[in-house]
Design an enzyme around this catalytic site. Structure first.
Site, PDB file in Angstrom:
ATOM      1  N   LYS A 203      55.239  34.091  40.889  1.00  0.00           N
ATOM      2  CA  LYS A 203      56.001  34.885  40.063  1.00  0.00           C
ATOM      3  C   LYS A 203      57.464  35.106  40.041  1.00  0.00           C
ATOM      4  CE  LYS A 203      52.921  38.949  38.866  1.00  0.00           C
ATOM      5  NZ  LYS A 203      51.988  38.587  38.215  1.00  0.00           N
ATOM      6  N   GLU A 239      45.996  29.047  31.274  1.00  0.00           N
ATOM      7  CA  GLU A 239      46.093  31.006  31.813  1.00  0.00           C
ATOM      8  C   GLU A 239      46.865  31.844  30.782  1.00  0.00           C
ATOM      9  OE1 GLU A 239      48.068  32.996  34.554  1.00  0.00           O
ATOM     10  OE2 GLU A 239      49.379  31.016  35.177  1.00  0.00           O
TER      11      GLU A 239
HETATM   12  C1  LIG Z   1      50.719  38.373  37.454  1.00  0.00           C
HETATM   13  C2  LIG Z   1      49.892  37.194  36.874  1.00  0.00           C
HETATM   14  C3  LIG Z   1      48.734  37.435  37.426  1.00  0.00           C
HETATM   15  C4  LIG Z   1      47.733  38.164  37.683  1.00  0.00           C
HETATM   16  O1  LIG Z   1      47.727  37.673  38.862  1.00  0.00           O
HETATM   17  P1  LIG Z   1      47.296  39.286  39.387  1.00  0.00           P
HETATM   18  O2  LIG Z   1      48.015  39.535  40.956  1.00  0.00           O
HETATM   19  O3  LIG Z   1      45.714  39.560  39.250  1.00  0.00           O
HETATM   20  O4  LIG Z   1      47.780  40.664  39.168  1.00  0.00           O
HETATM   21  C5  LIG Z   1      48.293  35.957  36.215  1.00  0.00           C
HETATM   22  N1  LIG Z   1      49.006  35.017  35.515  1.00  0.00           N
HETATM   23  C6  LIG Z   1      50.044  35.374  35.945  1.00  0.00           C
HETATM   24  C7  LIG Z   1      51.396  34.399  34.914  1.00  0.00           C
HETATM   25  C8  LIG Z   1      50.796  36.508  36.102  1.00  0.00           C
HETATM   26  O5  LIG Z   1      52.333  36.228  36.125  1.00  0.00           O
END
Ligand SMILES: *Cc1c(COP(=O)(O)O)cnc(C)c1O
Length: 360
Positions: A203, A239
């Site tokens: 992230k 995604e």
């Molecule tokens: C945060 C995020 C998610 C979802 O993650 P969770 O832990 O389920 O909140 C999915 N894809 C991206 C690109 C993200 O930044």
């Protein structure tokens, strides 16, 4: 528009008793935008040292070197998780250890020192307790927690910053699911979100501002979000801008694998487990655009939305419609997970962590 609430919308929350328990917020109209609260958490650490306990300070702006690693080179990670108030008055967190772990993975990739899992979870607890009155009443939403790990030391040439800041702020947010119908996604043919060997699997703050332009374009054309394809072949789905994707066909639920270009969502992992529990076969594997177009159901997962049905996907000039509503698996999985999160059903998986009070 806010959905009609069967009861309680006319019940005034701000009686003198509720006044002490709750902040002055219109809980019926919570969305997903920042409502500043009283306090935030801060901890700093020099490169090569480790984080100390940190402290709760009034929420507000932070002084930062113009030469900080985060400002110049984007050396930073964020996290996102939620705290819930249950009907019996407890305050709980959903799998905070998983966010701690993901921050560590990201810190390793970006050459930063990270807090230990214990420090992370303790910091979340402290921050939530300090802002307890901002945790919405049961069923009205949750307290969204946003931890950051950023390079705040000065670096002129590209390098890891000599100082890192671990901080955390919170904001009450509403239940995303009830606020709107299914997503209308567009498959993007121009932009790529992540590359093999890059930072798509963590992230990192640097992954998100490049998404703003395609997202803006998609929204301008009436779509809710973008579905990104893999950068290597452009044939497989990866995604959506901030959430993971699943497709279903018969008894099989498939989601692209987290092999570096996809963010390993905690909701993704939890939903996979719940789907297996109710007899679905969950496959983590490459999912082609062709399969997406032939799926019966498509849904997205993430902390903010939990599980959300995809109503349509647009691919070139094709617009495919999917099953949504009461009969959909996504509706069932959404209910299963939110019931655990809100303390409505027994948490057999020990996913919820209770915040016990001032001794935390
Ligand atoms: C945060 C995020 C998610 C979802 O993650 P969770 O832990 O389920 O909140 C999915 N894809 C991206 C690109 C993200 O930044």
């Amino acid at each position: 528009m806010a959905p009609s609430v069967p009861h309680s919308s006319s019940v005034p929350l701000l009686t003198s008793e509720a006044n002490e328990k709750y902040a002055n917020v219109n809980w019926e109209e919570l969305g997903f935008s920042l409502i500043p609260t009283d306090y935030m958490y801060m901890s700093k650490c020099k490169q090569g040292e480790s984080f100390s306990e940190g402290e709760i300070v009034p929420y507000g702006d932070i002084p930062i070197s113009p030469c900080a690693g985060i400002l110049n080179y984007g050396q930073g990670l964020f996290e996102g998780l939620k705290a819930y108030r249950t009907e019996d008055g407890r305050i709980t967190l959903f799998r905070p250890d998983q966010n701690a772990f993901r921050m560590q993975t990201g810190a390793d990739r970006l050459c930063m020192t990270s807090p230990s899992s214990d420090q992370f979870v303790q910091a979340v607890k402290k921050t939530v307790l300090a802002n307890k009155k901002w945790v919405p009443p049961p069923g009205k939403g949750s307290l969204y927690i946003r931890p950051l790990l950023i390079g705040t030391g000065a670096v002129l040439g590209i390098a890891s910053a000599p100082e890192y800041t671990f901080l955390m702020y919170v904001s009450p947010v509403g239940n995303y699911h009830t606020a709107s119908s299914g997503l209308n996604l567009i498959v993007d043919h121009t932009y790529r979100r992540a590359h093999t060997g890059g930072t798509g699997g963590v992230k990192s703050c640097t992954n998100y501002s490049p998404v703003v332009k395609p997202l803006f374009e998609a929204k301008s054309s009436g779509f809710s979000d973008i579905l990104f394809l893999d950068a290597a072949t452009g044939r497989n789905i990866e995604e959506v801008s901030t959430c993971n994707i699943f497709i279903t066909k018969g008894n099989i639920v498939s989601t692209p694998p987290t092999s570096g270009t996809i963010l390993p969502g905690i909701t993704r992992k939890s939903i996979s487990e719940l789907a297996r529990d109710i007899g679905y076969q969950v496959q983590e594997r490459d999912v082609s655009v062709e399969e997406l177009l032939e799926a019966e159901e498509v849904f997205c997962t993430g902390t903010a939305m939990v599980v959300k049905a995809v109503e349509t996907v647009t691919f070139h000039d094709k617009k495919i419609k999917y099953r949504t509503g009461e009969e959909a698996l996504s509706t069932k999985l959404h209910l299963m997970l939110t019931n655990i999160q809100m303390g409505i059903v027994e948490d057999k998986k020990s996913w919820m962590v209770e915040i016990n009070g001032c001794d935390e």
